[in-house]
Design an enzyme around this catalytic site. Structure first.
Site, mmCIF file in Angstrom:
data_model
loop_
_atom_site.group_PDB
_atom_site.id
_atom_site.type_symbol
_atom_site.label_atom_id
_atom_site.label_comp_id
_atom_site.label_asym_id
_atom_site.label_seq_id
_atom_site.Cartn_x
_atom_site.Cartn_y
_atom_site.Cartn_z
ATOM 1 N N PRO A 87 -46.435 -11.124 31.161
ATOM 2 C CG PRO A 87 -44.995 -9.491 32.011
ATOM 3 C CD PRO A 87 -46.439 -9.858 31.892
ATOM 4 C CD GLU A 114 -44.276 -2.757 40.090
ATOM 5 O OE1 GLU A 114 -43.380 -2.949 39.245
ATOM 6 O OE2 GLU A 114 -45.043 -1.780 40.049
ATOM 7 N NE ARG A 151 -56.032 -11.822 10.274
ATOM 8 C CZ ARG A 151 -55.374 -12.752 9.587
ATOM 9 N NH1 ARG A 151 -54.890 -13.810 10.208
ATOM 10 N NH2 ARG A 151 -55.194 -12.629 8.292
ATOM 11 C CG ASP A 166 -52.907 -15.045 7.121
ATOM 12 O OD1 ASP A 166 -53.154 -14.280 6.181
ATOM 13 O OD2 ASP A 166 -53.647 -15.215 8.106
HETATM 14 CL CL1 6GU Z 1 -49.341 -10.229 28.165
HETATM 15 N N1 6GU Z 1 -48.414 -8.239 29.608
HETATM 16 C C1 6GU Z 1 -47.472 -7.330 29.946
HETATM 17 N N2 6GU Z 1 -47.703 -6.490 30.935
HETATM 18 N N3 6GU Z 1 -46.310 -7.238 29.307
HETATM 19 C C2 6GU Z 1 -46.110 -8.088 28.307
HETATM 20 C C3 6GU Z 1 -47.042 -9.041 27.899
HETATM 21 C C4 6GU Z 1 -48.208 -9.094 28.605
HETATM 22 N N4 6GU Z 1 -46.535 -9.738 26.876
HETATM 23 C C5 6GU Z 1 -45.343 -9.219 26.648
HETATM 24 N N5 6GU Z 1 -45.063 -8.234 27.518
#
Ligand code: 6GU
Length: 233
Positions: A87, A114, A151, A166
């Site tokens: 994230p 974590e 794709r 698309d």
């Molecule tokens: Cl790539 N990993 C995690 N754990 N949470 C996320 C993410 C990735 N992308 C958005 N939220």
């Protein structure tokens, strides 16, 4: 293309990658996907991949050795493009899928716990997030990356042209689609689509795509308009 997915939950990704367009590409040998359980590369006799954080605090941290050992065991890893799903990464978009689809070899690490030991970062080329929300791990995110990238490889979709229309590829959402029947519970298919007038159909579709993008995604529309102006339209 070859893709290696590093995960401690191989069953979260393996069955999905055997389905649909990605599954067919693998079956037809246009694509090779390996799902690697990096638990097997733990130096620990209990195959532990996580540990408590130095300095204290809640939660567990992914250890560096299982990941780096797994990475080094991959044939051609030196030349592969290596990605961490987290994230904290760069927000993923269609342009990234397009860029990644040009690589011969991708290695994708699914983060967990974590967090991961900071020393893992130096062994990868980039970090990607699929959006501003928290997943329990990177597996689902890796599937998003793989599917959107694969794709776009030439010869993978049925018709080579089918991603030209698309949503996002031209900066607009797609126009509305209809198929039989002509009328369902009083709702009729727009007359122009039955007209056989290809010029009129194209004009209608473009107008609908613009209308829809303006209403649903003013952010995309603004970018689209700016690009049009730059091109002198
Ligand atoms: Cl790539 N990993 C995690 N754990 N949470 C996320 C993410 C990735 N992308 C958005 N939220």
């Amino acid at each position: 293309m070859k893709i290696d997915v590093l995960t401690i939950f191989p069953d979260m990704v393996k069955p999905i990658l055997g389905q649909s367009i990605v599954g067919r590409a693998v079956h037809e040998k246009k694509l090779e996907i390996n799902v690697i359980d990096f638990r097997d590369h733990s130096p620990n006799k209990h195959k532990k991949v996580d540990d408590t954080p130095y300095g204290g605090g809640a939660g567990m941290v992914l250890r560096v050795e299982p990941v780096v050992n797994a990475l080094r065991a991959i044939d051609g890893h030196e030349h592969a493009h290596k990605i961490i799903m987290t994230p904290q990464g760069k927000p993923y978009a269609q342009a990234d899928a397009s860029r990644l689809s040009t690589h011969d070899h991708l290695i994708v690490l699914c983060g967990h716990y974590e967090g991961f030991d900071e020393r893992i970062r130096a062994h990868f080329d980039e970090e990607i997030s699929i959006g501003d929300y928290v997943l329990t791990g990177g597996e689902v995110a890796a599937l998003v990356l793989v599917e959107s990238t694969v794709r776009l490889i030439p010869g993978i979709l049925n018709k080579d042209a089918s991603h030209q229309d698309d949503s996002f590829s031209h900066g607009l959402l797609e126009y509305p689609h209809y198929t039989r029947p002509r009328e369902f519970e009083g709702e009729r298919v727009p007359e122009v689509l039955l007209s056989g007038n290809h010029q009129a159909i194209e004009t209608w579709r473009k107008a609908e795509a613009v209308k829809r993008t303006k209403a649903r995604r003013p952010d995309l529309f603004e970018t689209y308009e700016k690009a049009q102006k730059k091109r002198g339209k």
